[in-house]
Motif scaffolding. Structure first.
Motif, PDB file in Angstrom:
ATOM      1  N   THR A 113       1.740  -9.622  -2.959  1.00 45.81           N
ATOM      2  CA  THR A 113       1.153  -9.352  -4.405  1.00 45.81           C
ATOM      3  C   THR A 113      -0.499  -9.140  -4.130  1.00 45.81           C
ATOM      4  O   THR A 113      -1.181  -8.142  -4.454  1.00 45.81           O
ATOM      5  CB  THR A 113       1.289 -10.307  -5.438  1.00 45.81           C
ATOM      6  OG1 THR A 113       2.601 -10.303  -5.644  1.00 45.81           O
ATOM      7  CG2 THR A 113       0.350 -10.049  -6.690  1.00 45.81           C
ATOM      8  N   ARG A 114      -1.028 -10.066  -3.464  1.00 45.18           N
ATOM      9  CA  ARG A 114      -2.579 -10.077  -2.955  1.00 45.18           C
ATOM     10  C   ARG A 114      -2.787  -9.132  -2.161  1.00 45.18           C
ATOM     11  O   ARG A 114      -3.918  -8.508  -2.307  1.00 45.18           O
ATOM     12  CB  ARG A 114      -2.810 -11.454  -2.520  1.00 45.18           C
ATOM     13  CG  ARG A 114      -2.952 -12.533  -3.298  1.00 45.18           C
ATOM     14  CD  ARG A 114      -3.360 -14.039  -2.793  1.00 45.18           C
ATOM     15  NE  ARG A 114      -2.943 -14.519  -1.454  1.00 45.18           N
ATOM     16  CZ  ARG A 114      -1.911 -15.231  -1.571  1.00 45.18           C
ATOM     17  NH1 ARG A 114      -1.532 -15.845  -2.688  1.00 45.18           N
ATOM     18  NH2 ARG A 114      -1.317 -15.767  -0.507  1.00 45.18           N
ATOM     19  N   LEU A 115      -1.976  -8.775  -1.309  1.00 48.54           N
ATOM     20  CA  LEU A 115      -2.070  -7.536  -0.377  1.00 48.54           C
ATOM     21  C   LEU A 115      -2.203  -6.268  -1.192  1.00 48.54           C
ATOM     22  O   LEU A 115      -3.060  -5.354  -0.853  1.00 48.54           O
ATOM     23  CB  LEU A 115      -1.040  -7.499   0.713  1.00 48.54           C
ATOM     24  CG  LEU A 115      -1.276  -6.534   1.741  1.00 48.54           C
ATOM     25  CD1 LEU A 115      -2.491  -6.492   2.315  1.00 48.54           C
ATOM     26  CD2 LEU A 115      -0.075  -6.276   2.707  1.00 48.54           C
ATOM     27  N   ARG A 116      -1.272  -6.147  -1.843  1.00 49.53           N
ATOM     28  CA  ARG A 116      -0.990  -4.725  -2.646  1.00 49.53           C
ATOM     29  C   ARG A 116      -2.363  -4.497  -3.547  1.00 49.53           C
ATOM     30  O   ARG A 116      -2.886  -3.627  -3.640  1.00 49.53           O
ATOM     31  CB  ARG A 116       0.097  -4.817  -3.439  1.00 49.53           C
ATOM     32  CG  ARG A 116       1.455  -4.582  -2.741  1.00 49.53           C
ATOM     33  CD  ARG A 116       2.776  -4.880  -3.679  1.00 49.53           C
ATOM     34  NE  ARG A 116       3.912  -4.146  -2.966  1.00 49.53           N
ATOM     35  CZ  ARG A 116       5.001  -4.211  -3.354  1.00 49.53           C
ATOM     36  NH1 ARG A 116       5.329  -5.179  -4.397  1.00 49.53           N
ATOM     37  NH2 ARG A 116       6.046  -3.612  -2.972  1.00 49.53           N
ATOM     38  N   GLN A 117      -2.768  -5.714  -4.338  1.00 46.60           N
ATOM     39  CA  GLN A 117      -3.882  -5.737  -5.112  1.00 46.60           C
ATOM     40  C   GLN A 117      -5.245  -5.368  -4.263  1.00 46.60           C
ATOM     41  O   GLN A 117      -5.952  -4.376  -4.739  1.00 46.60           O
ATOM     42  CB  GLN A 117      -4.197  -7.041  -5.786  1.00 46.60           C
ATOM     43  CG  GLN A 117      -3.437  -7.535  -6.708  1.00 46.60           C
ATOM     44  CD  GLN A 117      -3.406  -8.917  -7.162  1.00 46.60           C
ATOM     45  OE1 GLN A 117      -3.933  -9.729  -6.624  1.00 46.60           O
ATOM     46  NE2 GLN A 117      -2.843  -9.076  -8.311  1.00 46.60           N
ATOM     47  N   GLU A 118      -5.244  -5.892  -3.103  1.00 46.98           N
ATOM     48  CA  GLU A 118      -6.392  -5.502  -2.387  1.00 46.98           C
ATOM     49  C   GLU A 118      -6.463  -4.082  -1.666  1.00 46.98           C
ATOM     50  O   GLU A 118      -7.200  -3.270  -1.668  1.00 46.98           O
ATOM     51  CB  GLU A 118      -6.645  -6.227  -1.061  1.00 46.98           C
ATOM     52  CG  GLU A 118      -8.054  -6.571  -0.368  1.00 46.98           C
ATOM     53  CD  GLU A 118      -8.935  -7.057  -1.620  1.00 46.98           C
ATOM     54  OE1 GLU A 118     -10.124  -6.759  -1.422  1.00 46.98           O
ATOM     55  OE2 GLU A 118      -8.558  -7.567  -2.539  1.00 46.98           O
ATOM     56  N   LEU A 119      -5.052  -3.695  -1.495  1.00 43.99           N
ATOM     57  CA  LEU A 119      -4.802  -2.254  -1.002  1.00 43.99           C
ATOM     58  C   LEU A 119      -5.459  -1.169  -2.073  1.00 43.99           C
ATOM     59  O   LEU A 119      -5.730  -0.102  -1.804  1.00 43.99           O
ATOM     60  CB  LEU A 119      -3.410  -1.909  -0.576  1.00 43.99           C
ATOM     61  CG  LEU A 119      -3.072  -2.433   0.780  1.00 43.99           C
ATOM     62  CD1 LEU A 119      -1.536  -2.556   1.041  1.00 43.99           C
ATOM     63  CD2 LEU A 119      -3.899  -1.933   1.905  1.00 43.99           C
TER      64      LEU A 119
END
Length: 356
Positions: free
Chosen positions: A261-267
């Motif tokens: 989730t955190r990675l997707r948000q930053e992407l």
């Protein structure tokens, strides 16, 4: 234009920070996902996973070696502290033995074999008495002998210590009599035994020096391995992130879900930043072309102004040319008239007729 360049530079700095955050999130995802490598089942990540396992094993072995070396160094440090403590207590007991021996000596009960050990005490007492006698005489040197006496009294503990050492070395030949002396001999024997055991257990100074050097090398290598492992975790995270939708489901561990989730948000943040950057780049190109357009427009205006001037000049010149042509035509008509008259005159002359 300056304001746009400032916006672009600010956005690029923001993108740089986002990229750094993404690297951290890829690394975090890789570290967590490696625990579920088989369940994720991403063939493209197998080679990197094997490298991570090898590096982690090397790091664990190295950390075991580091811990062993540190234990040796800690043992040396503890033994040094213990040795200093024992030596301090032993010196106090030796000085006490020297003091007790002085009392026994003046009581006349010290064995003959130990009398040579008492030279320091006797010299001290003799010198002290000499200073006292000279001081009692008064005079200019009285203050000098007082200071000498005070200084000498400050060395009494050292005199007792040195005497105690000599007495303890001669304990096989004879000992100072009395309960207090016996108690001190027992303490000194105990301290001596503890010194021997502690010294045997503790590594030598050369061993410790070598251990310190090895520990420094191992720690440096451990840091390098940690950096390599993080790089591989990051690479692993990047690989599996491309197929998150294929392997992430509702049954996935929460820590893995959170990392994704955190990675997707930053992407998504990075994608928005990239779109903004493209927008700014397009605006920058628009400004460039707009500047060229304005320049060409200005040139066209100048040429149009020049064109009107030229056309007026052409019209004026055309009028003048027309007038000149009219003059030419008139003059040619006159020439024709002159020619006609001249011809008539020639014909009249041939008939004999005179023209008056």
């Amino acid at each position: 234009m300056a304001g746009l360049n400032f916006e672009i530079d600010s956005l690029k700095q923001e993108i740089s920070r986002t990229d750094s955050t993404l690297n951290t999130l890829y690394c975090n995802l890789g570290r967590i996902a490696c625990n579920y490598h088989r369940a994720i089942d991403c063939p493209e990540s197998n080679a990197v996973f094997d490298e991570i396992c090898s590096l982690v094993q090397l790091k664990e072995e190295l950390e075991t070696e580091i811990e062993n070396v540190r234990r040796r160094v800690d043992l040396k440090n503890r033994s040094d502290i213990e040795l200093r403590d024992i030596n301090k207590q032993m010196e106090l007991s030796l000085a006490a033995l020297g003091a007790v021996s002085a009392e026994v000596l003046y009581a006349g009960n010290l064995p003959q074999e130990l009398l040579p050990c008492m030279k320091g005490v006797e010299t001290y007492n003799t010198t002290l008495d000499s200073y006292y006698q000279k001081k009692q005489k008064g005079g200019l040197l009285s203050a000098f002998y007082q200071r000498a006496e005070d200084h000498l009294k400050g060395t009494l503990q050292t005199v007792f210590l040195n005497t105690g050492k000599l007495l303890y070395e001669e304990r096989q030949k004879a000992t100072v009599p009395g309960a207090r002396a016996s108690e001190l001999y027992e303490k000194l024997d105990s301290f001596s035994e503890r010194l021997g055991k502690t010294g045997e257990l503790a590594p030598s100074a050369s061993e410790v020096e070598n251990a310190d050097r090895v520990l420094k090398d191992f720690s440096s290598r451990n840091d390098e391995l940690a950096e390599q492992i993080n790089e591989k975790y990051t690479e692993y995270g990047r690989i599996i992130s491309a197929t998150i939708d294929e392997w992430l489901d509702e049954d996935a561990p929460q820590e893995l879900k959170n990392a994704c989730t955190r990675l997707r948000q930053e992407l998504r943040r990075r994608e928005r930043q990239n779109l903004n950057l493209n927008f700014y780049d397009a605006q920058k190109q628009i400004n460039v072309h707009k500047a060229s357009y304005d320049q060409y427009s200005s040139q066209v205006s100048m040429l149009e102004q020049q064109k009107a001037t030229i056309e007026k000049q052409i019209a004026d010149l055309s009028k003048k040319m027309l007038k000149e042509q009219e003059e030419i035509d008139k003059l040619r008509e006159h020439q024709e008239e002159f020619t006609r008259l001249a011809s008539n005159m020639e014909r009249g002359s041939g008939n004999g007729t005179d023209i008056e």
